[in-house]
Design a protein around this motif. Structure first.
Motif, PDB file in Angstrom:
ATOM      1  N   GLU A 127      43.965  30.984 -41.544  1.00  0.00           N
ATOM      2  CA  GLU A 127      43.791  29.809 -42.231  1.00  0.00           C
ATOM      3  C   GLU A 127      43.401  29.018 -41.091  1.00  0.00           C
ATOM      4  O   GLU A 127      42.660  27.939 -41.379  1.00  0.00           O
ATOM      5  N   SER A 128      43.374  29.401 -39.538  1.00  0.00           N
ATOM      6  CA  SER A 128      42.478  28.151 -38.727  1.00  0.00           C
ATOM      7  C   SER A 128      41.616  29.667 -37.888  1.00  0.00           C
ATOM      8  O   SER A 128      41.469  30.014 -38.074  1.00  0.00           O
ATOM      9  N   ALA A 129      40.016  28.512 -38.375  1.00  0.00           N
ATOM     10  CA  ALA A 129      38.590  28.715 -37.522  1.00  0.00           C
ATOM     11  C   ALA A 129      38.458  28.257 -36.766  1.00  0.00           C
ATOM     12  O   ALA A 129      38.107  26.538 -36.997  1.00  0.00           O
ATOM     13  N   GLU A 130      38.014  28.432 -35.695  1.00  0.00           N
ATOM     14  CA  GLU A 130      36.834  27.500 -34.855  1.00  0.00           C
ATOM     15  C   GLU A 130      36.129  28.148 -33.621  1.00  0.00           C
ATOM     16  O   GLU A 130      36.547  29.202 -33.790  1.00  0.00           O
ATOM     17  N   ILE A 131      34.905  27.011 -33.395  1.00  0.00           N
ATOM     18  CA  ILE A 131      34.399  28.158 -32.343  1.00  0.00           C
ATOM     19  C   ILE A 131      33.666  27.332 -31.236  1.00  0.00           C
ATOM     20  O   ILE A 131      33.881  26.485 -31.311  1.00  0.00           O
ATOM     21  N   VAL A 132      34.050  28.701 -29.828  1.00  0.00           N
ATOM     22  CA  VAL A 132      33.359  27.761 -28.850  1.00  0.00           C
ATOM     23  C   VAL A 132      31.572  27.774 -28.911  1.00  0.00           C
ATOM     24  O   VAL A 132      31.892  29.326 -29.038  1.00  0.00           O
ATOM     25  N   GLU A 133      30.870  27.381 -28.407  1.00  0.00           N
ATOM     26  CA  GLU A 133      29.210  28.548 -28.120  1.00  0.00           C
ATOM     27  C   GLU A 133      29.271  27.035 -26.763  1.00  0.00           C
ATOM     28  O   GLU A 133      29.095  26.220 -26.314  1.00  0.00           O
ATOM     29  N   LEU A 134      29.104  28.421 -25.189  1.00  0.00           N
ATOM     30  CA  LEU A 134      28.559  28.641 -24.088  1.00  0.00           C
ATOM     31  C   LEU A 134      27.282  28.811 -23.911  1.00  0.00           C
ATOM     32  O   LEU A 134      26.557  29.483 -24.068  1.00  0.00           O
ATOM     33  N   HIS A 135      26.048  27.553 -23.285  1.00  0.00           N
ATOM     34  CA  HIS A 135      25.432  27.359 -22.953  1.00  0.00           C
ATOM     35  C   HIS A 135      23.907  27.146 -22.654  1.00  0.00           C
ATOM     36  O   HIS A 135      25.240  26.691 -21.108  1.00  0.00           O
ATOM     37  N   HIS A 136      22.979  27.412 -21.369  1.00  0.00           N
ATOM     38  CA  HIS A 136      23.180  26.589 -20.660  1.00  0.00           C
ATOM     39  C   HIS A 136      22.106  25.366 -20.533  1.00  0.00           C
ATOM     40  O   HIS A 136      22.279  25.077 -21.359  1.00  0.00           O
ATOM     41  N   PRO A 137      22.624  25.241 -19.099  1.00  0.00           N
ATOM     42  CA  PRO A 137      22.369  22.944 -19.404  1.00  0.00           C
ATOM     43  C   PRO A 137      20.926  22.852 -19.845  1.00  0.00           C
ATOM     44  O   PRO A 137      21.235  21.133 -19.891  1.00  0.00           O
ATOM     45  N   GLY A 138      20.384  23.766 -19.564  1.00  0.00           N
ATOM     46  CA  GLY A 138      18.871  23.196 -20.120  1.00  0.00           C
ATOM     47  C   GLY A 138      18.610  23.704 -21.691  1.00  0.00           C
ATOM     48  O   GLY A 138      17.815  22.263 -22.200  1.00  0.00           O
ATOM     49  N   LYS A 139      19.488  24.020 -22.847  1.00  0.00           N
ATOM     50  CA  LYS A 139      19.198  23.182 -24.000  1.00  0.00           C
ATOM     51  C   LYS A 139      19.084  22.335 -25.052  1.00  0.00           C
ATOM     52  O   LYS A 139      20.295  21.068 -23.920  1.00  0.00           O
ATOM     53  N   ALA A 140      18.910  21.431 -24.832  1.00  0.00           N
ATOM     54  CA  ALA A 140      18.300  20.202 -26.280  1.00  0.00           C
ATOM     55  C   ALA A 140      19.260  20.347 -26.946  1.00  0.00           C
ATOM     56  O   ALA A 140      18.999  18.974 -26.948  1.00  0.00           O
ATOM     57  N   ASP A 141      19.305  20.859 -27.891  1.00  0.00           N
ATOM     58  CA  ASP A 141      20.635  20.651 -28.785  1.00  0.00           C
ATOM     59  C   ASP A 141      22.294  21.115 -28.942  1.00  0.00           C
ATOM     60  O   ASP A 141      23.002  22.131 -28.043  1.00  0.00           O
ATOM     61  N   ALA A 142      23.148  20.179 -29.631  1.00  0.00           N
ATOM     62  CA  ALA A 142      24.280  20.588 -29.183  1.00  0.00           C
ATOM     63  C   ALA A 142      24.722  20.407 -31.191  1.00  0.00           C
ATOM     64  O   ALA A 142      24.271  19.486 -31.236  1.00  0.00           O
ATOM     65  N   PRO A 143      25.732  20.599 -31.575  1.00  0.00           N
ATOM     66  CA  PRO A 143      26.132  22.471 -31.535  1.00  0.00           C
ATOM     67  C   PRO A 143      24.774  23.579 -31.705  1.00  0.00           C
ATOM     68  O   PRO A 143      23.948  22.851 -32.292  1.00  0.00           O
ATOM     69  N   SER A 144      24.636  24.671 -31.219  1.00  0.00           N
ATOM     70  CA  SER A 144      23.745  25.576 -31.281  1.00  0.00           C
ATOM     71  C   SER A 144      23.409  25.724 -32.892  1.00  0.00           C
ATOM     72  O   SER A 144      24.370  25.628 -33.904  1.00  0.00           O
ATOM     73  N   GLY A 145      22.956  26.337 -32.783  1.00  0.00           N
ATOM     74  CA  GLY A 145      22.031  26.929 -34.461  1.00  0.00           C
ATOM     75  C   GLY A 145      22.558  27.829 -34.677  1.00  0.00           C
ATOM     76  O   GLY A 145      23.640  27.937 -36.082  1.00  0.00           O
ATOM     77  N   THR A 146      23.563  29.249 -33.708  1.00  0.00           N
ATOM     78  CA  THR A 146      23.574  29.927 -33.919  1.00  0.00           C
ATOM     79  C   THR A 146      25.410  29.221 -34.709  1.00  0.00           C
ATOM     80  O   THR A 146      25.710  30.367 -35.419  1.00  0.00           O
ATOM     81  N   ALA A 147      26.167  28.860 -33.911  1.00  0.00           N
ATOM     82  CA  ALA A 147      26.883  28.064 -34.249  1.00  0.00           C
ATOM     83  C   ALA A 147      27.455  27.617 -35.343  1.00  0.00           C
ATOM     84  O   ALA A 147      28.071  27.116 -36.854  1.00  0.00           O
ATOM     85  N   THR A 148      26.216  26.628 -36.034  1.00  0.00           N
ATOM     86  CA  THR A 148      26.497  26.164 -37.049  1.00  0.00           C
ATOM     87  C   THR A 148      25.804  26.415 -38.431  1.00  0.00           C
ATOM     88  O   THR A 148      27.074  26.451 -39.044  1.00  0.00           O
ATOM     89  N   ARG A 149      25.590  27.310 -38.119  1.00  0.00           N
ATOM     90  CA  ARG A 149      25.549  28.439 -39.038  1.00  0.00           C
ATOM     91  C   ARG A 149      26.374  29.753 -39.452  1.00  0.00           C
ATOM     92  O   ARG A 149      27.227  29.952 -40.186  1.00  0.00           O
ATOM     93  N   THR A 150      26.756  30.196 -38.213  1.00  0.00           N
ATOM     94  CA  THR A 150      28.280  30.527 -38.188  1.00  0.00           C
ATOM     95  C   THR A 150      29.295  30.114 -39.329  1.00  0.00           C
ATOM     96  O   THR A 150      30.275  29.918 -39.951  1.00  0.00           O
ATOM     97  N   ALA A 151      30.127  28.788 -38.565  1.00  0.00           N
ATOM     98  CA  ALA A 151      30.402  27.608 -38.857  1.00  0.00           C
ATOM     99  C   ALA A 151      30.486  27.395 -41.028  1.00  0.00           C
ATOM    100  O   ALA A 151      30.898  27.736 -41.347  1.00  0.00           O
TER     101      ALA A 151
END
Ligand SMILES: NC(=O)C1=CN([C@@H]2O[C@H](COP(=O)(O)OP(=O)(O)OC[C@H]3O[C@@H](n4cnc5c(N)ncnc54)[C@H](OP(=O)(O)O)[C@@H]3O)[C@@H](O)[C@H]2O)C=CC1
Ligand SMILES: O=C(O)C1=N[C@H](C(=O)O)C[C@H](O)C1
Length: 256
Positions: A127-151
């Motif tokens: 019933e519950s689903a959440e995503i935590v994405e963790l990246h280097h601080p030089g990354k320009a975008d949030a959330p990551s493309g991977t996390a967006t697609r996964t969601a």
């Protein structure tokens, strides 16, 4: 057999440097151009590039792709920031360029591709689903493309199973405390020195938690996927969304 003529756009960046090395070491490829922010896209046609790899920035990628598609150059794209509207625009360009293929790969690493497939498979049971994405601080975008697609994939599987909104009694929260909600799935973005690219997909049900975690420890983890995309995209006209579609047809048939 003639070598594939490959160009890399964003060649001086973290991913670009790695891709220049990987393409340079591939026996079946010739690196014919490396472009940075200040280089003209005409360099691609002058160099006779057959495939262009884009590893730039969400603000730059659409202009690069329009040029490539209109000039008959296949695209292998790792750059993030693709909305439905952008994908529709790209499909329009491709419709006018029969034979040209573009791969948009939110993540080139096999582990991340599998994470997304596993998450899609698991989603209907919890019933519950959440995503935590963790990246280097030089990354320009949030959330990551991977996390967006996964969601999006989790949301599609939930909808197909008839699951409604997730349980959440929160009525008072600081802005951002519950993450960014993508297709009904909260996504939390961590930016931390020392990290490369990591993701956890958390599922919760009655008395149990399933955590699917993937870690890219270095950018070499993306390179087999980049090379696979370069080798295969010329044979797949139109838009391909996700590296899984270029893998062996049955290798990721997890439901079969
Ligand atoms: N799909 C996947 O598996 C992966 C995707 N990515 C994505 O790839 C992209 C690049 O990531 P990363 O290498 O870390 O980023 P970097 O910031 O390290 O590199 C981006 C590069 O693109 C160049 N650039 C920026 N704007 C333009 C432009 N208008 N034209 C040409 N080049 C441009 C930059 O040039 P300059 O140095 O002059 O600023 C830089 O060399 C991001 O969107 C990231 O999310 C990253 C890892 C894996
Ligand atoms: O910027 C990065 O580093 C990464 N970007 C991609 C994303 O946004 O999903 C892929 C990977 O997570 C690394």
């Amino acid at each position: 057999m003639s070598k594939q003529r490959v160009a890399i756009i964003g060649a001086g960046g973290r991913m670009g440097v790695e891709a220049v090395r990987a393409v340079g070491a591939a026996d079946d490829m010739e690196l014919v151009a490396t472009l940075g922010r200040n280089d003209k896209l005409e360099t691609l046609t002058e160099a006779g590039a057959e495939v262009a790899v884009d590893l730039t920035h969400p603000d730059a990628v659409m202009g690069n792709l329009e040029f490539c598609v209109r000039h008959g150059i296949h695209g292998v794209v790792g750059t993030t920031g693709f909305t439905d509207e952008r994908l529709a625009t790209l499909r329009g360009w491709l419709a006018e360029a029969p034979g040209v293929g573009v791969l948009i790969a939110p993540n080139f690493s096999i582990g991340a591709v599998l994470t997304m497939q596993f998450a899609r498979q698991a989603a209907r049971f919890f019933e519950s689903a959440e995503i935590v994405e963790l990246h280097h601080p030089g990354k320009a975008d949030a959330p990551s493309g991977t996390a967006t697609r996964t969601a999006e994939m989790v949301a599609e599987a939930r909808a197909a199973a008839g699951l409604g909104p997730q349980p959440d009694a929160t009525t008072s929260a600081l802005d951002g405390a519950r993450g960014a909600v993508v297709a009904g799935v909260p996504v939390h973005s961590v930016r931390l020195s020392g990290l490369v690219a990591h993701q956890e997909v958390l599922f919760g049900g009655d008395g149990e938690i399933l955590t699917i975690r993937h870690d890219s420890m270095n950018r070499g983890s993306f390179m087999p996927g980049v090379l696979l995309g370069i080798r295969r995209i010329g044979g797949v006209p139109g838009l391909t969304l996700g590296l899984e579609h270029l893998l062996d047809p049955h290798s990721l048939d997890l439901d079969g």
